[in-house]
Write a protein that holds these residues in place. Structure first.
Motif, PDB file in Angstrom:
ATOM      1  N   ASP A   3       0.844  -1.151   0.095  1.00 46.08           N
ATOM      2  CA  ASP A   3      -0.091  -0.049   0.108  1.00 46.08           C
ATOM      3  C   ASP A   3       0.885   1.265  -0.204  1.00 46.08           C
ATOM      4  OD1 ASP A   3      -1.679   2.286   0.559  1.00 46.08           O
ATOM      5  OD2 ASP A   3      -2.820   1.086   2.181  1.00 46.08           O
ATOM      6  N   PRO A   4       0.757   2.259  -0.893  1.00 49.64           N
ATOM      7  CA  PRO A   4       1.745   3.261  -1.023  1.00 49.64           C
ATOM      8  C   PRO A   4       1.457   4.170   0.246  1.00 49.64           C
ATOM      9  CG  PRO A   4       0.167   3.293  -2.967  1.00 49.64           C
ATOM     10  CD  PRO A   4      -0.207   2.053  -2.298  1.00 49.64           C
ATOM     11  N   LYS A   5       0.227   4.363   0.737  1.00 42.84           N
ATOM     12  CA  LYS A   5       0.059   5.063   2.054  1.00 42.84           C
ATOM     13  C   LYS A   5       1.128   4.465   3.125  1.00 42.84           C
ATOM     14  CE  LYS A   5      -4.309   6.978   1.378  1.00 42.84           C
ATOM     15  NZ  LYS A   5      -5.612   7.318   2.082  1.00 42.84           N
ATOM     16  N   VAL A   6       1.157   3.104   3.283  1.00 41.69           N
ATOM     17  CA  VAL A   6       1.770   2.578   4.432  1.00 41.69           C
ATOM     18  C   VAL A   6       3.330   2.771   4.205  1.00 41.69           C
ATOM     19  CG1 VAL A   6       2.523   0.040   5.368  1.00 41.69           C
ATOM     20  CG2 VAL A   6       0.271   0.397   4.817  1.00 41.69           C
ATOM     21  N   THR A   8       4.460   5.440   2.809  1.00 44.31           N
ATOM     22  CA  THR A   8       4.611   6.979   2.976  1.00 44.31           C
ATOM     23  C   THR A   8       4.591   7.374   4.475  1.00 44.31           C
ATOM     24  OG1 THR A   8       3.462   7.654   1.057  1.00 44.31           O
ATOM     25  CG2 THR A   8       3.356   9.398   2.738  1.00 44.31           C
ATOM     26  N   TYR A   9       3.777   6.457   5.302  1.00 49.82           N
ATOM     27  CA  TYR A   9       3.582   6.596   6.800  1.00 49.82           C
ATOM     28  C   TYR A   9       4.954   6.031   7.165  1.00 49.82           C
ATOM     29  CZ  TYR A   9      -1.481   7.114   6.032  1.00 49.82           C
ATOM     30  OH  TYR A   9      -2.761   7.707   5.690  1.00 49.82           O
ATOM     31  N   LEU A  10       5.435   4.917   6.766  1.00 48.75           N
ATOM     32  CA  LEU A  10       6.748   4.355   7.264  1.00 48.75           C
ATOM     33  C   LEU A  10       7.922   5.412   6.760  1.00 48.75           C
ATOM     34  CD1 LEU A  10       7.788   1.755   8.388  1.00 48.75           C
ATOM     35  CD2 LEU A  10       8.202   0.792   6.071  1.00 48.75           C
ATOM     36  N   GLU A  11       8.077   6.116   5.977  1.00 46.61           N
ATOM     37  CA  GLU A  11       8.950   6.723   5.548  1.00 46.61           C
ATOM     38  C   GLU A  11       9.071   8.219   6.462  1.00 46.61           C
ATOM     39  OE1 GLU A  11      10.719   9.839   2.222  1.00 46.61           O
ATOM     40  OE2 GLU A  11       9.564   8.255   1.827  1.00 46.61           O
ATOM     41  N   ILE A  12       7.624   8.624   6.918  1.00 47.06           N
ATOM     42  CA  ILE A  12       7.508   9.874   7.763  1.00 47.06           C
ATOM     43  C   ILE A  12       8.020   9.306   9.093  1.00 47.06           C
ATOM     44  CG2 ILE A  12       5.922  10.880   9.043  1.00 47.06           C
ATOM     45  CD1 ILE A  12       4.156  11.013   6.249  1.00 47.06           C
ATOM     46  N   ARG A  60       1.713  13.709  15.474  1.00 46.11           N
ATOM     47  CA  ARG A  60       1.680  14.818  14.825  1.00 46.11           C
ATOM     48  C   ARG A  60       1.887  14.993  13.292  1.00 46.11           C
ATOM     49  NH1 ARG A  60       5.534  18.789  15.752  1.00 46.11           N
ATOM     50  NH2 ARG A  60       6.189  18.246  13.795  1.00 46.11           N
ATOM     51  N   LYS A  61       2.984  14.388  12.855  1.00 47.11           N
ATOM     52  CA  LYS A  61       3.246  14.253  11.296  1.00 47.11           C
ATOM     53  C   LYS A  61       2.369  13.459  10.786  1.00 47.11           C
ATOM     54  CE  LYS A  61       8.129  15.562  12.252  1.00 47.11           C
ATOM     55  NZ  LYS A  61       9.426  14.917  12.533  1.00 47.11           N
ATOM     56  N   LEU A  62       1.767  11.988  11.249  1.00 50.50           N
ATOM     57  CA  LEU A  62       0.841  11.261  10.457  1.00 50.50           C
ATOM     58  C   LEU A  62      -0.269  12.132  10.389  1.00 50.50           C
ATOM     59  CD1 LEU A  62       1.762   8.010  12.105  1.00 50.50           C
ATOM     60  CD2 LEU A  62       2.255   8.578   9.725  1.00 50.50           C
ATOM     61  N   ARG A  63      -0.850  12.802  11.398  1.00 49.63           N
ATOM     62  CA  ARG A  63      -2.158  13.608  11.084  1.00 49.63           C
ATOM     63  C   ARG A  63      -2.152  14.552  10.238  1.00 49.63           C
ATOM     64  NH1 ARG A  63      -5.958  12.509  15.438  1.00 49.63           N
ATOM     65  NH2 ARG A  63      -4.748  11.093  17.243  1.00 49.63           N
ATOM     66  N   GLU A  64      -0.878  15.145  10.139  1.00 48.77           N
ATOM     67  CA  GLU A  64      -0.764  16.375   9.097  1.00 48.77           C
ATOM     68  C   GLU A  64      -1.068  15.611   7.680  1.00 48.77           C
ATOM     69  OE1 GLU A  64       2.917  17.833   9.861  1.00 48.77           O
ATOM     70  OE2 GLU A  64       2.309  19.238  11.656  1.00 48.77           O
ATOM     71  N   VAL A  65      -0.698  14.328   7.546  1.00 46.27           N
ATOM     72  CA  VAL A  65      -0.843  13.672   5.998  1.00 46.27           C
ATOM     73  C   VAL A  65      -2.130  12.765   6.126  1.00 46.27           C
ATOM     74  CG1 VAL A  65       1.640  13.625   5.530  1.00 46.27           C
ATOM     75  CG2 VAL A  65       0.618  11.934   6.604  1.00 46.27           C
ATOM     76  N   GLY A  66      -3.046  13.080   7.161  1.00 49.87           N
ATOM     77  CA  GLY A  66      -4.347  12.428   7.082  1.00 49.87           C
ATOM     78  C   GLY A  66      -4.503  11.409   7.610  1.00 49.87           C
ATOM     79  N   LEU A  67      -3.621  10.776   8.411  1.00 47.24           N
ATOM     80  CA  LEU A  67      -3.821   9.504   9.316  1.00 47.24           C
ATOM     81  C   LEU A  67      -4.484   9.970  10.562  1.00 47.24           C
ATOM     82  CD1 LEU A  67      -3.770   6.515   9.468  1.00 47.24           C
ATOM     83  CD2 LEU A  67      -1.856   6.689  10.297  1.00 47.24           C
ATOM     84  N   LYS A  68      -5.559   9.922  10.450  1.00 49.09           N
ATOM     85  CA  LYS A  68      -6.469  10.219  11.900  1.00 49.09           C
ATOM     86  C   LYS A  68      -6.502   9.489  12.940  1.00 49.09           C
ATOM     87  CE  LYS A  68      -7.468  13.686   9.475  1.00 49.09           C
ATOM     88  NZ  LYS A  68      -6.585  15.261   9.533  1.00 49.09           N
TER      89      LYS A  68
END
Length: 123
Positions: A3-6, A8-12, A60-68
Motif C-alpha cells: 500500500d503506497p500510504k503505508v 509513505t507513513y513508514l518513511e514519515i 502529529r506528522k501522521l495526522r498532518e498527512v491525513g492519518l487520523k
C-alpha cells in the motif's frame, strides 16, 4: 502488494525518529506473519522525555498527512511506548527495556528461515 500510504507513513515515522535522535531504528516486515499490522518499527530513546517527544512528533506528522487514527500507549514516563498507526506499529524503548522484551528476536526475519537439515553421517 504494498500500500503506497503505508510506505509513505513508514518513511514519515523513520525520518521523524531519525530527526529526534532515535537509536537503532529497525523496521520489520510483518506481511503474511501477523494479522495486526504490516510493519513494525522499533527504536531506542535515552530518556522518558525523548521517547515521549518522539511519539508526539510521529502522531502529529501522521495526522498532518491525513492519518487520523493514531493511538499512543505508555507515553507518560514509561520504558516502553507503543504507537498504533493502523498497518504500522511503533515501539519506542529505553535500551534496557528493549533488551528485556526482545521484539526483534520474536519477530525478526531469522525466524522465517527453516533450520538446516542435519547431515546424515552415513551418506
Amino acid at each position: 502488494m504494498t500500500d503506497p500510504k503505508v510506505e509513505t507513513y513508514l518513511e514519515i515515522i523513520t525520518n521523524s525518529l531519525s530527526d529526534d535522535k532515535g537509536e537503532d531504528i529497525v523496521v520489520l516486515d510483518l506481511r503474511g506473519r501477523a494479522a495486526f499490522a504490516d510493519r513494525m518499527v522499533i527504536a531506542t530513546g535515552v530518556a522518558d522525555r525523548q521517547i515521549a517527544a518522539m511519539a508526539s512528533h510521529i502522531e502529529r506528522k501522521l495526522r498532518e498527512v491525513g492519518l487520523k487514527r493514531v493511538l499512543i500507549e505508555g507515553a507518560n514516563g514509561s520504558d516502553w511506548v507503543l504507537i498504533d498507526a493502523g498497518d504500522i506499529i511503533v515501539h519506542l524503548f529505553k535500551a534496557e527495556a528493549r533488551e528485556i522484551y526482545g521484539l526483534e528476536r520474536m519477530w525478526g526475519k531469522e525466524l522465517d528461515t527453516p533450520p538446516e537439515e542435519p547431515v546424515d553421517p552415513l551418506g
